[in-house]
Scaffold this active site. Structure first.
Site, PDB file in Angstrom:
ATOM      1  N   ASP A  70      60.715 111.230 -18.445  1.00 48.90           N
ATOM      2  CA  ASP A  70      62.019 111.555 -19.024  1.00 48.90           C
ATOM      3  C   ASP A  70      62.605 112.803 -18.381  1.00 48.90           C
ATOM      4  O   ASP A  70      61.903 113.658 -17.858  1.00 48.90           O
ATOM      5  CB  ASP A  70      61.960 111.668 -20.553  1.00 48.90           C
ATOM      6  CG  ASP A  70      60.745 112.409 -21.030  1.00 48.90           C
ATOM      7  OD1 ASP A  70      60.032 111.871 -21.884  1.00 48.90           O
ATOM      8  OD2 ASP A  70      60.495 113.528 -20.523  1.00 48.90           O
ATOM      9  N   ASP A  72      65.423 115.944 -18.696  1.00 48.29           N
ATOM     10  CA  ASP A  72      66.243 116.775 -19.566  1.00 48.29           C
ATOM     11  C   ASP A  72      67.266 117.519 -18.717  1.00 48.29           C
ATOM     12  O   ASP A  72      66.961 118.001 -17.630  1.00 48.29           O
ATOM     13  CB  ASP A  72      65.368 117.797 -20.308  1.00 48.29           C
ATOM     14  CG  ASP A  72      64.411 117.115 -21.282  1.00 48.29           C
ATOM     15  OD1 ASP A  72      64.720 115.990 -21.709  1.00 48.29           O
ATOM     16  OD2 ASP A  72      63.360 117.703 -21.589  1.00 48.29           O
ATOM     17  N   ASP A 148      58.852 127.946 -22.963  1.00 47.50           N
ATOM     18  CA  ASP A 148      57.489 128.404 -23.220  1.00 47.50           C
ATOM     19  C   ASP A 148      56.774 128.935 -21.966  1.00 47.50           C
ATOM     20  O   ASP A 148      56.463 130.114 -21.871  1.00 47.50           O
ATOM     21  CB  ASP A 148      56.671 127.333 -23.958  1.00 47.50           C
ATOM     22  CG  ASP A 148      56.774 125.937 -23.338  1.00 47.50           C
ATOM     23  OD1 ASP A 148      57.391 125.783 -22.266  1.00 47.50           O
ATOM     24  OD2 ASP A 148      56.224 124.989 -23.941  1.00 47.50           O
TER      25      ASP A 148
HETATM   26  P1  ATP Z   1      55.933 116.550 -20.813  1.00 45.83           P
HETATM   27  O1  ATP Z   1      55.724 116.284 -19.388  1.00 45.83           O
HETATM   28  O2  ATP Z   1      54.729 116.322 -21.595  1.00 45.83           O
HETATM   29  O3  ATP Z   1      57.167 115.923 -21.397  1.00 45.83           O
HETATM   30  P2  ATP Z   1      57.476 118.931 -21.059  1.00 45.83           P
HETATM   31  O4  ATP Z   1      57.242 120.326 -20.551  1.00 45.83           O
HETATM   32  O5  ATP Z   1      58.639 118.196 -20.498  1.00 45.83           O
HETATM   33  O6  ATP Z   1      56.135 118.135 -20.864  1.00 45.83           O
HETATM   34  P3  ATP Z   1      58.769 118.557 -23.576  1.00 45.83           P
HETATM   35  O7  ATP Z   1      58.183 118.580 -24.943  1.00 45.83           O
HETATM   36  O8  ATP Z   1      59.385 117.326 -23.057  1.00 45.83           O
HETATM   37  O9  ATP Z   1      57.594 119.036 -22.618  1.00 45.83           O
HETATM   38  O10 ATP Z   1      59.798 119.770 -23.525  1.00 45.83           O
HETATM   39  C1  ATP Z   1      60.781 119.925 -22.522  1.00 45.83           C
HETATM   40  C2  ATP Z   1      61.000 121.406 -22.202  1.00 45.83           C
HETATM   41  O11 ATP Z   1      61.457 122.112 -23.364  1.00 45.83           O
HETATM   42  C3  ATP Z   1      59.746 122.140 -21.779  1.00 45.83           C
HETATM   43  O12 ATP Z   1      59.496 121.997 -20.407  1.00 45.83           O
HETATM   44  C4  ATP Z   1      60.086 123.583 -22.147  1.00 45.83           C
HETATM   45  O13 ATP Z   1      60.925 124.168 -21.184  1.00 45.83           O
HETATM   46  C5  ATP Z   1      60.881 123.404 -23.420  1.00 45.83           C
HETATM   47  N1  ATP Z   1      60.023 123.455 -24.634  1.00 45.83           N
HETATM   48  C6  ATP Z   1      59.450 122.402 -25.263  1.00 45.83           C
HETATM   49  N2  ATP Z   1      58.742 122.797 -26.329  1.00 45.83           N
HETATM   50  C7  ATP Z   1      58.888 124.138 -26.400  1.00 45.83           C
HETATM   51  C8  ATP Z   1      58.410 125.141 -27.302  1.00 45.83           C
HETATM   52  N3  ATP Z   1      57.639 124.820 -28.345  1.00 45.83           N
HETATM   53  N4  ATP Z   1      58.774 126.426 -27.060  1.00 45.83           N
HETATM   54  C9  ATP Z   1      59.577 126.740 -26.012  1.00 45.83           C
HETATM   55  N5  ATP Z   1      60.023 125.849 -25.135  1.00 45.83           N
HETATM   56  C10 ATP Z   1      59.710 124.566 -25.313  1.00 45.83           C
HETATM   57 MG    MG Z   2      59.348 116.232 -21.175  1.00 52.37          MG
END
Ligand code: ATP
Ligand code: MG
Length: 460
Positions: A70, A72, A148
């Site tokens: 996905d 963003d 994060d």
């Molecule tokens: P994955 O590959 O598992 O989707 P991801 O890093 O994309 O990992 P997501 O949960 O999709 O994780 O979150 C997208 C983005 O939003 C993260 O990369 C981070 O920048 C931000 N983010 C998500 N959760 C948090 C949090 N709890 N605190 C701060 N930033 C967050």
């Molecule tokens: Mg993600």
């Protein structure tokens, strides 16, 4: 990517201190690996005069050569301005307002740059250091530092295809290291789930958690007790059912985080049967990871049944040793373990029922009277329960004859099996297995969907 020169390259007055821009020629992100939906959103925002960046896990994974699922997008357009640009757009979220742009099965999430805001702001609500509501828009710099980990705060700019790094994420990516942005303790207090995200992303990416990011775990892990159990269930699925479950489990346990999610499991992994239980979890998680990677269906019930198996077994055993009837002890043990668990991770009812059935069917494999055999074979959870028996048998060789017997029984024509079982109230294990005229039994419908492992038995 060769970012070493890029600092000097772009050190002009307009570049904020700390910003590093990696030009298109110096990183490996190709638009070919970005979904068509995400590209359309980025271009449309850009053409309308807004800033538009790919951000978060997708940029990180693209830089690592992976294929993100996905995408963003971050922009300076407000959710309403974004919605005005797309027909297929809806606004969601209470805590954070987001725009979802839908292209068939793809959903592109578009977030407005989020500010850091001060405590007391009308749009930001902080209690005991925890962010409860957060709707303050801000600059891209502010958006970067409220993320994060540094590797999650990289921005791919659709205007010139460069990558913007405000927090040293590129360095950490190259060192394969998870480092929190800002003070780790404060960041974990704001949102304790970040501790789980550290363990999960380290497992997924094969990264190390920086020493200063792991140091507060021992003291702050108990903060996870205050996180909503439903959110912890969602995180558990991401930890265990995304193809790197075994590694996630290891990291959680080694960092003292497992005991906050699955307390009874953590206790059992330090108890007298730790080695056997560890192996059972190893088999279960390995086969689940393989299935996920092969795009085969898996059910959380199977995995959670394994996670809580030793706690239930040992609790029941203690009750029997204290004089309880085994069947009564078993159901009391199940109730007690499930009740304790529900306070931490809210396992939805349908999965909890599945777990209880998988456990309840285990002793029934020992009963081989005709009626009971037929009833067990027809049970909707037969396949999952049988697969669980197979996993147990890896370490309990006394179960092997049962596995063999039921392997044959499943593949016999039901009528032949019925005839074989007819007169004797209890059939010796060899008898059901001896037929040369066996035919593969028709696979039941539920089989594929209910199992957490490969079907173990070959038809012949
Ligand atoms: P994955 O590959 O598992 O989707 P991801 O890093 O994309 O990992 P997501 O949960 O999709 O994780 O979150 C997208 C983005 O939003 C993260 O990369 C981070 O920048 C931000 N983010 C998500 N959760 C948090 C949090 N709890 N605190 C701060 N930033 C967050
Ligand atoms: Mg993600």
């Amino acid at each position: 990517m060769n970012p070493s020169e890029s600092n000097t390259h772009h050190a002009s007055a307009s570049v904020p201190p700390g910003l590093r821009i990696i030009p298109r020629a110096e990183h490996g992100i190709s638009r070919k690996n970005i979904s068509s939906g995400a590209l359309r959103v980025l271009y449309r925002l850009h053409e309308a005069g807004y800033k538009a960046f790919l951000v978060g896990g997708a940029v990180r994974d693209l830089l690592l050569g992976g294929h993100p699922k996905d995408f963003d997008v971050a922009t300076d357009a407000t959710p309403e301005q974004t919605r005005a640009l797309f027909r297929n757009c809806r606004l969601i979220g209470r805590r954070f307002r987001l725009a979802h742009v839908v292209f068939g099965r793809e959903i592109v999430e578009v977030a407005t740059f989020r500010g850091t805001g001060e405590e007391g702001d009308a749009d930001r609500h902080i209690v005991d250091g925890r962010i409860l509501r957060d709707n303050v828009y801000g600059s891209i710099e502010e958006d970067a530092i409220r993320r994060d980990f540094t590797v999650n705060a990289l921005y791919y700019d659709i205007a010139d295809f460069s990558v913007r790094d405000y927090v040293g994420g590129i360095d950490d990516l190259q060192q394969r290291r998870l480092r929190l942005i800002g003070d780790p303790e404060q960041r974990y207090r704001e949102d304790p789930v970040r501790m789980l995200r550290a363990a999960r992303l380290a497992a997924k990416l094969g990264f190390e958690i920086a020493a200063e990011a792991a140091a507060p775990f021992a003291e702050l892990a108990p903060l996870l007790a205050d996180v909503a159990p439903a959110r912890l269930f969602d995180e558990s699925l991401k930890l265990f059912l995304a193809g790197h479950g075994l590694e996630s489990l290891r990291r959680l346990h080694n960092h003292g985080l497992l005991k906050e999610l699955f307390p009874a499991t953590a206790v059992a992994l330090s108890g007298p049967r730790a080695a056997e239980f560890g192996r059972l979890l190893g088999y279960t998680f390995t086969s689940t990871d393989e299935r996920v990677r092969a795009d085969k269906p898996v059910t959380p019930a199977f995995l959670f049944a394994a996670l809580l198996w030793e706690p239930v077994r040992s609790t029941a055993q203690r009750m029997v040793a204290d004089g309880s009837d085994p069947a009564v002890a078993w159901s009391m043990a199940v109730d007690r373990v499930m009740h304790q668990q529900a306070a931490r991770v809210a396992i939805p009812r349908r999965f909890a029922l599945g777990m209880e059935e998988i456990w309840a069917l285990q002793p029934r494999f020992e009963q081989r009277q005709k009626k009971r055999v037929m009833r067990l074979l027809a049970h909707p959870r037969f396949r999952a329960a049988f697969d669980f028996l197979v996993l147990r048998a890896h370490d309990e060789p006394e179960l092997m004859p049962l596995v063999e017997w039921w392997t044959e029984a499943q593949h016999l024509d039901p009528q032949v099996l019925g005839e074989r079982l007819t007169p004797a109230p209890a059939v010796p294990a060899e008898q059901g297995a001896a037929s040369k005229r066996k035919r593969p039994r028709r696979r039941r419908k539920s089989a594929a969907a209910s199992t957490g492992t490969e079907p173990t038995a070959a038809p012949q």
